[in-house]
Design a protein around this motif. Sequence first.
Motif, mmCIF file in Angstrom:
data_model
loop_
_atom_site.group_PDB
_atom_site.id
_atom_site.type_symbol
_atom_site.label_atom_id
_atom_site.label_comp_id
_atom_site.label_asym_id
_atom_site.label_seq_id
_atom_site.Cartn_x
_atom_site.Cartn_y
_atom_site.Cartn_z
ATOM 1 N N ALA A 83 39.093 45.698 33.497
ATOM 2 C CA ALA A 83 38.111 44.989 34.322
ATOM 3 C C ALA A 83 38.818 44.628 35.620
ATOM 4 C CB ALA A 83 37.627 43.735 33.618
ATOM 5 N N HIS A 84 38.253 45.029 36.743
ATOM 6 C CA HIS A 84 38.824 44.754 38.060
ATOM 7 C C HIS A 84 38.185 43.468 38.576
ATOM 8 C CE1 HIS A 84 40.617 48.882 38.491
ATOM 9 N NE2 HIS A 84 39.736 49.080 37.503
ATOM 10 N N VAL A 85 38.947 42.394 38.563
ATOM 11 C CA VAL A 85 38.425 41.065 38.907
ATOM 12 C C VAL A 85 38.560 40.854 40.415
ATOM 13 C CG1 VAL A 85 38.528 38.606 38.419
ATOM 14 C CG2 VAL A 85 39.155 40.265 36.643
ATOM 15 N N LEU A 86 37.461 40.520 41.088
ATOM 16 C CA LEU A 86 37.429 40.440 42.549
ATOM 17 C C LEU A 86 37.449 38.995 43.059
ATOM 18 C CD1 LEU A 86 34.638 43.110 43.147
ATOM 19 C CD2 LEU A 86 37.108 43.472 43.024
ATOM 20 N N SER A 87 36.736 38.091 42.379
ATOM 21 C CA SER A 87 36.642 36.730 42.912
ATOM 22 C C SER A 87 36.159 35.777 41.839
ATOM 23 C CB SER A 87 35.672 36.692 44.104
ATOM 24 O OG SER A 87 34.369 37.102 43.697
ATOM 25 N N TYR A 88 36.247 34.493 42.184
ATOM 26 C CA TYR A 88 35.711 33.432 41.340
ATOM 27 C C TYR A 88 34.554 32.801 42.094
ATOM 28 C CZ TYR A 88 35.375 29.120 38.620
ATOM 29 O OH TYR A 88 34.922 28.082 37.850
ATOM 30 N N VAL A 89 33.384 32.711 41.464
ATOM 31 C CA VAL A 89 32.198 32.185 42.151
ATOM 32 C C VAL A 89 31.658 30.988 41.409
ATOM 33 C CG1 VAL A 89 31.583 34.439 43.105
ATOM 34 C CG2 VAL A 89 30.639 33.742 40.893
ATOM 35 N N TRP A 90 30.980 30.093 42.158
ATOM 36 C CA TRP A 90 30.354 28.931 41.565
ATOM 37 C C TRP A 90 29.197 28.476 42.430
ATOM 38 C CZ3 TRP A 90 34.522 28.825 44.669
ATOM 39 C CH2 TRP A 90 34.578 27.852 45.674
ATOM 40 N N ASN A 91 28.339 27.696 41.857
ATOM 41 C CA ASN A 91 27.199 27.127 42.569
ATOM 42 C C ASN A 91 27.679 25.858 43.275
ATOM 43 O OD1 ASN A 91 24.794 25.988 43.422
ATOM 44 N ND2 ASN A 91 23.693 26.415 41.506
ATOM 45 N N GLU A 92 27.545 25.841 44.601
ATOM 46 C CA GLU A 92 28.078 24.710 45.352
ATOM 47 C C GLU A 92 27.396 23.397 44.975
ATOM 48 O OE1 GLU A 92 27.516 25.001 49.532
ATOM 49 O OE2 GLU A 92 25.416 25.641 49.373
#
Length: 902
Positions: A65-74
């Motif tokens: 799995a190529h992990v690109l970023s960490y995202v969240w709801n502001e």
Amino acid sequence: MIIGIVLAMMFSSGVPFFISCMNSSQNEIQYRKQGKQETIVIDAQNYDFDIPTEQGAIDGDIGFAHVLSYVWNEREDFSDGTMIGWLDDRATELYYPIVSEGRMPKEQNEIAIEKSALQRMRVDTKLGEKITLKALICDSDEFLEEETDVTYTLVGILSDKKSNIEHFYDEAITKANKIPAAFVTKDTQIEIGGKEALVAFFNENRKEDGYLYTDIPYTNVIDTSFVYSFSSIDSYSAIANNVGTVTFLSVLLAFMSCFGIVNAFNSNLKERKKQIGMLKAVGATRKQLITIFGREAFIICLLTAPLSVALSYGAVRAYANIMGDSFIFEPDFLVLIAGVFLGIICVMLSSLIPLFNISRLSPLQAIRNIEMMRKIKNKKIKTQTSFSVERHLAKRKLLFSKGKNIAISVIIACCVIISCLSLSFLNSVLENATTYYDIDYEINDYGGVGSSNSFINDLSYQNTESPLTENKKQEVLEIPQVKDIYEEKQAKLNIVFKGEVPEYLQINEYASFTTTSSRFLTAEFSDALSASGQGNNNSDYSKMMNDNLKAYMQAAPNPDYIHTKKVAGFEKEELFNVEVTAQNPELFVFDGITKDDIIAGEINIDKLNSGEEILIYAPEKIGFSYEAIPGGGITYGLYNLAPEADVDSTADMVLRDNIKAEADSPFKVGDTLTLTLLCDDGKGNITREDKKVKIGAILGKNSSSGVFRIFTTLEGLDTFKTNFNYSVFDVELKEDCSAELDEIMQAELSSIFPGKDITSVFEFFESEKQQRKMMIISIASLVFVFLCVSISLINNSISAQIRDGKRTLGTLRAVGASEKELVSSYIIQIANIMLLGFGAGSIIYICSCRFIGLIAFGGYVPIAIWPVLLIFIILSTACYINLKLKIKTITNNSIVENIREL
């Protein structure tokens, strides 16, 4: 005979189909939950997998799995976000993402997200709509400092995988955070300046030495096969894993069908004895006869194979459909061939038994029926001037076929025993099935009361690690579907005695021998003996006889206890540590103990809330027992010896009959107890708080356990200055739970309490329903086959007599015998066979019902008469209908047709 062959091939060919169904279902359940991989390695970009791959330590290719970023709801907490990445082809195969709605991404800026991740981020975007999130770009195993906004089109919602892994495996929580739960299209490039992180998915070659524990830190490894083996109760996995039982039942069904074939072939060949005698008279050898009739059976097998296999395939397919979507039945070509091959083998082997027997007859015996003449001579039947036709015919046939009739009676007896035991057990299970529950979910966290020193509460865990806080409670209450939460707290209290601890509580200390220590170095002392080679657990227990049990227990003082007394300021006093459970009075059931369990006193909520009173669980008489387990180990227990106490299992009964120490309760309602609460702040500072309370009520009238405990309300525990966090949240929903609502709630609760044990009562009861369904199907199939075999044996025997005795029947009709008399003669035969079988079977069933129940099910199976009556009615009705049809066919023909040779 053809019908018997079809049924036998159906059941025998169904064995590989059934096993294939259970295996594929078991695998599919695991794949859907956690993927096909056995091992996951996070931060895989830091490791070289070429060497272990070349050495054969890894089975097949590695997926990444190529992990690109960490995202969240502001608008939500940063920790409620997830990793975004994409899977290569091998990783897609191994991680096995399941799309529940929509599809996987195909274009740039499209995204598919696991359901629990969407709920955790509180994203209410619908499929096809755009979603904007805050993001930190990966820089290998770190992140770039600058936050960015990313916008994607939501094209798919995936079933949970990542949350399952972290939920059932405490050590995997932080590791699983690096596994993406949101996926973009393949080969998506990371933002400029960033560097992909990798997550590796693969299966290990178990034949090779594991390299993971030498070259890759365990902190970066997730063993998903371990995760799945320790997952909570699933509605299907407990059923699908029971392949051994399924295989046994399948083989048993095939065996009984083969027994029916032996009987059918035997009847068929006896009808053709004259034909066989003529063949032998003109020179046919045994081998030739076996070949001739064997070929006939083989041709019938080949002709009936498509129908038999189709029936078995349809039966297993119907079973899979009944059990639910998680049951998969997709047999491959090899399974199909195995089914056909096994069916033919069963039929051919079964047919050989009567073939060998009939081929040994001499031509004269076969043609003249000398066997019958010898039987008439040996039985010495007396001549009677007057007799009842039906009774006389029945008596002659019973005498001539005595051995065969006994064999049929034995099969009927087996049918009665197994069927009645199965139906009785099923009836008991259905009667005791729980259909109502007070709560819907339970979240447990007992880490706060666990400590190496059982006398002191560890407050460092309370302040830093406990997830069951007031804030978390409010988060749960904010879930729209939640109606209320009933809380529970646990703490360690010590009862202070100025003199010796009562014998009653000393026995409680004996019971803690293999677990936490009390005033004496028990488990640690045993381990030390084992390590030094001076003994082992079994030999230590062997010293604990009734006369020296107390001396042995007190031989090794506990350093923790001595240290605790010293730092707490106790000198001559003795302490008895006990667990106190504090519950919400709105659900005041006290760990399953109801008001019916009260021995004395009454439950006064106001006095409990004020801390003036407590409740104690203290049965009037308790006993401690232990038994060595063959092969090593010990089973032990502390039991309520009062006459009203329940007995939970066979093991408990055995232990209760071998009590090593016992005592009567010294406690009375109104007695005052001195309690002390000792707490450690994690820095070695111990605080002490003393309190006097009265016993408001004594519990333990019906429950089987003898372990002493204290109960109070949440407010009662709060009268101590220390504020303990919650140990249990019981969640009640506003409406009845459903499968869809359960999925939503489990995802919501998992996002609030990652890695904690969340018990879904709905899922538990659904699992029980599925197991009961399988039990009903299995028992019904078992009873059905036994009934079919029994009916087949009786009917084949009677039908063979009717076909073989056409001339006799014709003669009787010529001299005035009526159809009723002919039917009655065979009814008498059937009645004798059935009464012998049912009598023996019923006696054995009644005598052994409880014993077999204890061995097989760990408890008593109540005796029930209705299964015997039900089986008798079914057998009698089926045999009577068959007999009437056969006799009707004979009487429809003329007397001349009956008498002449056909």
